[in-house]
Design a protein around this motif. Structure first.
Motif, PDB file in Angstrom:
ATOM      1  N   ARG A  44       0.824  -1.213   0.000  1.00 27.73           N
ATOM      2  CA  ARG A  44       0.000   0.000   0.000  1.00 27.73           C
ATOM      3  C   ARG A  44       0.858   1.263   0.000  1.00 27.73           C
ATOM      4  N   THR A  45       0.223   2.364  -0.385  1.00 29.82           N
ATOM      5  CA  THR A  45       0.855   3.685  -0.265  1.00 29.82           C
ATOM      6  C   THR A  45       0.345   4.342   1.011  1.00 29.82           C
ATOM      7  N   VAL A  46       1.051   5.373   1.467  1.00 31.26           N
ATOM      8  CA  VAL A  46       0.662   6.034   2.717  1.00 31.26           C
ATOM      9  C   VAL A  46      -0.760   6.553   2.658  1.00 31.26           C
ATOM     10  N   ASP A  47      -1.136   7.136   1.534  1.00 28.12           N
ATOM     11  CA  ASP A  47      -2.473   7.750   1.476  1.00 28.12           C
ATOM     12  C   ASP A  47      -3.602   6.725   1.343  1.00 28.12           C
ATOM     13  N   SER A  48      -3.272   5.426   1.182  1.00 27.55           N
ATOM     14  CA  SER A  48      -4.334   4.416   1.053  1.00 27.55           C
ATOM     15  C   SER A  48      -4.466   3.542   2.300  1.00 27.55           C
ATOM     16  N   LEU A  49      -3.691   3.858   3.353  1.00 26.57           N
ATOM     17  CA  LEU A  49      -3.747   3.036   4.561  1.00 26.57           C
ATOM     18  C   LEU A  49      -5.085   3.171   5.274  1.00 26.57           C
ATOM     19  N   VAL A  50      -5.511   2.041   5.885  1.00 25.86           N
ATOM     20  CA  VAL A  50      -6.793   1.996   6.603  1.00 25.86           C
ATOM     21  C   VAL A  50      -6.509   1.682   8.068  1.00 25.86           C
ATOM     22  N   ALA A  51      -7.067   2.446   8.977  1.00 24.80           N
ATOM     23  CA  ALA A  51      -6.843   2.226  10.412  1.00 24.80           C
ATOM     24  C   ALA A  51      -7.445   0.898  10.859  1.00 24.80           C
ATOM     25  N   GLY A  52      -6.725   0.245  11.771  1.00 31.77           N
ATOM     26  CA  GLY A  52      -7.242  -0.981  12.372  1.00 31.77           C
ATOM     27  C   GLY A  52      -6.850  -2.263  11.673  1.00 31.77           C
ATOM     28  N   ALA A  53      -6.161  -2.166  10.531  1.00 33.22           N
ATOM     29  CA  ALA A  53      -5.804  -3.362   9.771  1.00 33.22           C
ATOM     30  C   ALA A  53      -4.291  -3.531   9.704  1.00 33.22           C
ATOM     31  N   VAL A  54      -3.861  -4.789   9.520  1.00 34.62           N
ATOM     32  CA  VAL A  54      -2.447  -5.071   9.290  1.00 34.62           C
ATOM     33  C   VAL A  54      -2.164  -4.862   7.808  1.00 34.62           C
ATOM     34  N   GLN A  55      -1.211  -3.991   7.504  1.00 37.24           N
ATOM     35  CA  GLN A  55      -0.914  -3.658   6.109  1.00 37.24           C
ATOM     36  C   GLN A  55       0.594  -3.571   5.897  1.00 37.24           C
ATOM     37  N   THR A  56       0.974  -3.577   4.627  1.00 38.61           N
ATOM     38  CA  THR A  56       2.393  -3.486   4.260  1.00 38.61           C
ATOM     39  C   THR A  56       2.614  -2.230   3.429  1.00 38.61           C
ATOM     40  N   ILE A  57       3.709  -1.534   3.740  1.00 33.80           N
ATOM     41  CA  ILE A  57       4.033  -0.305   3.011  1.00 33.80           C
ATOM     42  C   ILE A  57       5.515  -0.328   2.647  1.00 33.80           C
ATOM     43  N   LEU A  58       5.846   0.275   1.519  1.00 36.64           N
ATOM     44  CA  LEU A  58       7.244   0.372   1.087  1.00 36.64           C
ATOM     45  C   LEU A  58       7.611   1.845   1.004  1.00 36.64           C
ATOM     46  N   TYR A 109      12.798   0.401   2.805  1.00 38.88           N
ATOM     47  CA  TYR A 109      12.354  -0.742   3.620  1.00 38.88           C
ATOM     48  C   TYR A 109      10.893  -1.052   3.312  1.00 38.88           C
ATOM     49  N   THR A 110      10.513  -2.299   3.593  1.00 35.32           N
ATOM     50  CA  THR A 110       9.077  -2.620   3.675  1.00 35.32           C
ATOM     51  C   THR A 110       8.762  -2.795   5.154  1.00 35.32           C
ATOM     52  N   PHE A 111       7.610  -2.295   5.562  1.00 36.28           N
ATOM     53  CA  PHE A 111       7.142  -2.432   6.937  1.00 36.28           C
ATOM     54  C   PHE A 111       5.752  -3.050   6.923  1.00 36.28           C
ATOM     55  N   THR A 112       5.512  -4.003   7.832  1.00 38.53           N
ATOM     56  CA  THR A 112       4.194  -4.627   7.962  1.00 38.53           C
ATOM     57  C   THR A 112       3.756  -4.560   9.414  1.00 38.53           C
ATOM     58  N   GLY A 113       2.599  -3.979   9.661  1.00 39.66           N
ATOM     59  CA  GLY A 113       2.097  -3.881  11.032  1.00 39.66           C
ATOM     60  C   GLY A 113       0.694  -3.308  11.059  1.00 39.66           C
ATOM     61  N   PRO A 128       6.017  -2.699  13.801  1.00 39.45           N
ATOM     62  CA  PRO A 128       5.971  -3.445  12.539  1.00 39.45           C
ATOM     63  C   PRO A 128       7.177  -4.365  12.334  1.00 39.45           C
ATOM     64  N   GLU A 129       6.951  -5.411  11.529  1.00 39.77           N
ATOM     65  CA  GLU A 129       8.067  -6.193  10.999  1.00 39.77           C
ATOM     66  C   GLU A 129       8.659  -5.388   9.850  1.00 39.77           C
ATOM     67  N   TYR A 130       9.939  -5.630   9.532  1.00 45.13           N
ATOM     68  CA  TYR A 130      10.546  -4.835   8.462  1.00 45.13           C
ATOM     69  C   TYR A 130      11.564  -5.669   7.694  1.00 45.13           C
ATOM     70  N   GLU A 131      11.835  -5.236   6.465  1.00 46.29           N
ATOM     71  CA  GLU A 131      12.882  -5.847   5.634  1.00 46.29           C
ATOM     72  C   GLU A 131      13.513  -4.761   4.773  1.00 46.29           C
ATOM     73  N   PRO A 132      14.839  -4.736   4.655  1.00 52.83           N
ATOM     74  CA  PRO A 132      15.473  -3.774   3.739  1.00 52.83           C
ATOM     75  C   PRO A 132      15.134  -4.125   2.288  1.00 52.83           C
ATOM     76  N   VAL A 133      14.893  -3.127   1.471  1.00 53.44           N
ATOM     77  CA  VAL A 133      14.672  -3.344   0.045  1.00 53.44           C
ATOM     78  C   VAL A 133      15.986  -3.841  -0.564  1.00 53.44           C
ATOM     79  N   GLY A 134      15.888  -4.843  -1.425  1.00 55.64           N
ATOM     80  CA  GLY A 134      17.089  -5.391  -2.050  1.00 55.64           C
ATOM     81  C   GLY A 134      17.387  -6.797  -1.575  1.00 55.64           C
ATOM     82  N   GLU A 135      16.935  -7.135  -0.335  1.00 59.71           N
ATOM     83  CA  GLU A 135      17.079  -8.509   0.137  1.00 59.71           C
ATOM     84  C   GLU A 135      15.958  -9.360  -0.449  1.00 59.71           C
ATOM     85  N   VAL A 136      16.129 -10.689  -0.390  1.00 56.66           N
ATOM     86  CA  VAL A 136      15.059 -11.592  -0.845  1.00 56.66           C
ATOM     87  C   VAL A 136      13.850 -11.352   0.049  1.00 56.66           C
ATOM     88  N   PRO A 137      12.706 -10.976  -0.534  1.00 56.90           N
ATOM     89  CA  PRO A 137      11.537 -10.669   0.306  1.00 56.90           C
ATOM     90  C   PRO A 137      10.951 -11.930   0.933  1.00 56.90           C
TER      91      PRO A 137
END
Length: 670
Positions: A44-58, A109-113, A128-137
């Protein structure tokens, strides 16, 4: 087998900790399959995030993370800011100050939370959980596996460890399934299956992987059962010339039901057939399986043989010993008890009596199969609550005699289709009738607000001379805020100071447990607070109330077993299930308990909801354990696996190498 010490991040201490939970090879790690999956393929993008849900953003880290002490709360807040083309988002971690060193300003980074609104109505992602961009996702941008990792490992670290094992190469994943069933049933290779069960490339590949692994489990389970049955069929049994059990029946203080008589007729025919009997008696709680076992033992003893019954607990073994002695002593039959806690001198005497044949009826726990126990002429082996022992222990006891007959009893109602599979080596008899005069148990599902009224009900029942059981899921205080035996006992003694209240749990010494049970049987203690150690076989007719705290923690079959500890006398009995859970599945399960006392109906529902592994509450020792198969949902695959196993046994076209691989796989379970 590749040892885990070759893996990055596994030093001696971690290797030792993992070995304690049965993980010592790369294969062991790969065999710990995901418990669930989280679809994080949508970024997702920042402007499309929904409160109360687990989502992933880059996004890119917009500022260096900072640690902010919050003195009033006694904690540290770690804050970071991430931005993408649509805006910025605040990230926070609670009491994890080391997080501030894990990120690099300007790095992607990707963040999920979980995303929440803050006090100023801004969006914030928490822990959130996180991963640097460039590593195997592994944790974002894909279907992500969720594990129940061993202590000391987070989801993220365990995921990375599994991926490292997969990267070690397909050659570490051996395929024991013969080529013919793979082709016939359109199954993928095991390496592909393991890869896609952990990190699915697509939904279709996940389904293909799961089907392959389910088929494999059920194929080897069926082969094991076929081999066991073949081995049993090859054994000529002791032929009993006289199968008249009527002298014993006449001494019973009750009349046998038609269902009991029918099963005894089947058993008598087995005992005279010339082939070793291997029969399972299924019967709901209180249906009279023990009386049938006694009559069978009487037939064995009458024919000059010894009979042995193995119980899962010392408490139940003691109860069986008293029951058999009461009925057999007046008939001149010597009954002996053998358990692990028996005093040295008594054990020595018991072993001598068993060896010279003085002991005709032997009652005990797994101590019956230990080295040093020699039988004079063991002709009948009875195991009570078979699934607690398993195939291997049953065979170990059988090997103490020369092809003795085997009778297995279980009070866990098992759907017939499942029983035919799990007990494929046994003929099955069902006692589907309760003795006349039993008053149906009234069952109620309540929440914790009713506890004062429940205490009043306990006072009322005990004042009338009756007794109560209370079941707690744990012994001591735990992190999960569950009712525990020790604290509950202290609280109830304060609430009901005039009652004699005792407690019981599995960590007690056998003699201590027995003393407490004796006190309860004698009605000196009015309330017994316990873990599920009293689940099986305890028979105290004066107990009329079963109260189960945190009822959501137990399966339906286990709740039904616990309920079966009451309702054994002529008085009205009650079962109260206490749970504060609002989960729809829990509510449906507890409602089912209030609506039926039919154990087989409840077993069907339990199996449907929880699967076979949880259904039994213990692994099937001696059979391949189910890592992935669900015998309710996977019935179609099971039928295919049965066909394939039968074909493998009968078809001579399989190569010697294929047979060697398959039978080596089975060697550990037969």
């Amino acid at each position: 087998m590749v040892h885990i010490s070759v893996l990055s991040g596994i030093g001696p201490k971690r290797a030792e900790a993992l070995a304690k939970v049965g993980i010592s090879t790369v294969t062991d790690i790969l065999n710990l399959l995901p418990r669930d999956y989280d679809d994080r393929s949508e970024i997702r993008t920042v402007d499309s995030l929904v409160a109360g849900a687990v989502q992933t953003i880059l996004g890119v880290l917009a500022q260096t993370p900072e640690n902010v002490p919050i003195k009033k709360a006694g904690m540290t807040l770690t804050k970071a800011l991430i931005k993408d083309s649509t805006g910025t988002l605040e990230l926070v971690w609670f009491n994890q100050p080391y997080m501030s060193k894990n990120f690099k300003h300007g790095q992607g980074y990707t963040f999920t939370g979980t995303v929440k609104h803050t006090y100023n109505n801004r969006m914030q992602m928490q822990s959130p959980e996180y991963e640097p961009v460039g590593e195997v996702p592994l944790g974002a941008g894909r279907i992500v596996p969720l594990y129940t990792p061993p202590t000391g490992f987070s989801q993220k670290t365990w995921r990375a460890l599994v991926h490292q094992c997969l990267e070690a190469g397909d050659n570490i994943i051996t395929d024991d399934l013969p080529e013919e069933p793979r082709k016939t049933y359109g199954l993928c290779g095991r390496a592909d299956a393991i890869r896609n069960i952990h990190f699915p490339e697509s939904e279709d590949m996940f389904l293909s992987a799961r089907r392959r692994l389910v088929f494999e489990e059920l194929f080897f389970m069926q082969l094991a059962l076929f081999r066991i049955k073949e081995r049993a069929a090859e054994q000529a049994g002791i032929v009993f010339g006289d199968a008249d059990y009527s002298p014993f029946i006449k001494r019973l203080p009750f009349k046998m039901t038609q269902a009991q008589s029918k099963v005894l007729t089947e058993i008598a025919a087995d005992l005279q057939s010339g082939t070793a009997m291997n029969r399972l008696i299924q019967g709901d709680v209180g249906s009279g399986k023990t009386a049938v076992a006694m009559a069978t033992a009487y037939m064995a003893i009458k024919n000059g043989c010894q009979a042995a019954i193995m119980a899962p607990t010392e408490v139940l073994a003691q109860q069986h010993y008293e029951g058999f002695t009461k009925l057999f002593a007046p008939m001149g039959i010597e009954t002996v008890l053998l358990t692990g806690s028996l005093h040295v001198s008594k054990r020595k005497t018991a072993l001598s009596q068993i060896a010279d044949g003085t002991a005709q009826m032997i009652v005990g726990t797994h101590a019956l199969v230990q080295t040093g126990v020699e039988y004079r002429r063991l002709g009948l082996v009875i195991t009570d609550e078979q699934h607690r022992f398993g195939v291997n222990q049953r065979f170990t006891l059988k090997e103490k005699g020369e092809s003795p007959h085997t009778l297995v009893m279980t009070a866990t109602p098992i759907p017939r289709t499942l029983a035919l599979i799990l007990y494929g080596d046994l003929d099955i008899s069902i006692i589907d009738e309760l003795p006349p005069g039993r008053v149906p148990i009234k069952t109620y599902a309540l929440n914790g607000t009713y506890r004062p009224r429940i205490h009043e009900f306990i006072r009322k029942e005990t004042a009338a001379g009756r007794q109560a059981y209370i079941i707690c899921p744990v012994i001591e205080e735990s992190e999960n805020d569950m009712a525990n035996v020790l604290q509950y006992t202290a609280d109830l003694r304060r609430a009901l100071p005039n009652l004699r209240i005792a407690y019981l749990h599995g960590r007690m010494k056998p003699a201590e447990k027995q003393e407490i049970m004796d006190e309860f049987i004698a009605n000196r203690n009015k309330v017994l607070i316990s873990t599920t150690v009293i689940e099986v076989g305890i028979n105290i007719p004066n107990a009329t109330l079963m109260l189960i705290e945190n009822a959501e923690r137990f399966g339906l079959s286990q709740l039904h077993q616990l309920r079966g500890r009451v309702g054994r006398g002529k008085e009205q009995s009650h079962c109260i299930l206490v749970s504060d859970s609002n989960a729809p599945v829990t509510k449906a399960r507890l409602k089912a308990m209030t609506e039926t006392t039919d154990g087989f109906k409840l077993a069907e529902l339990d199996l449907k909801q929880r699967g076979a592994g949880d259904f039994f509450g213990t692994r099937q020792h001696g059979l391949p354990s189910f890592m992935i198969a669900n015998l309710y949902r996977d019935m179609d695959i099971l039928k295919e696996a049965q066909e394939a196993a039968r074909e493998f046994g009968n078809n001579k076209s399989f190569t010697a190498d294929e047979r060697t691989v398959v039978y080596n796989r089975l060697a550990g379970v037969l």
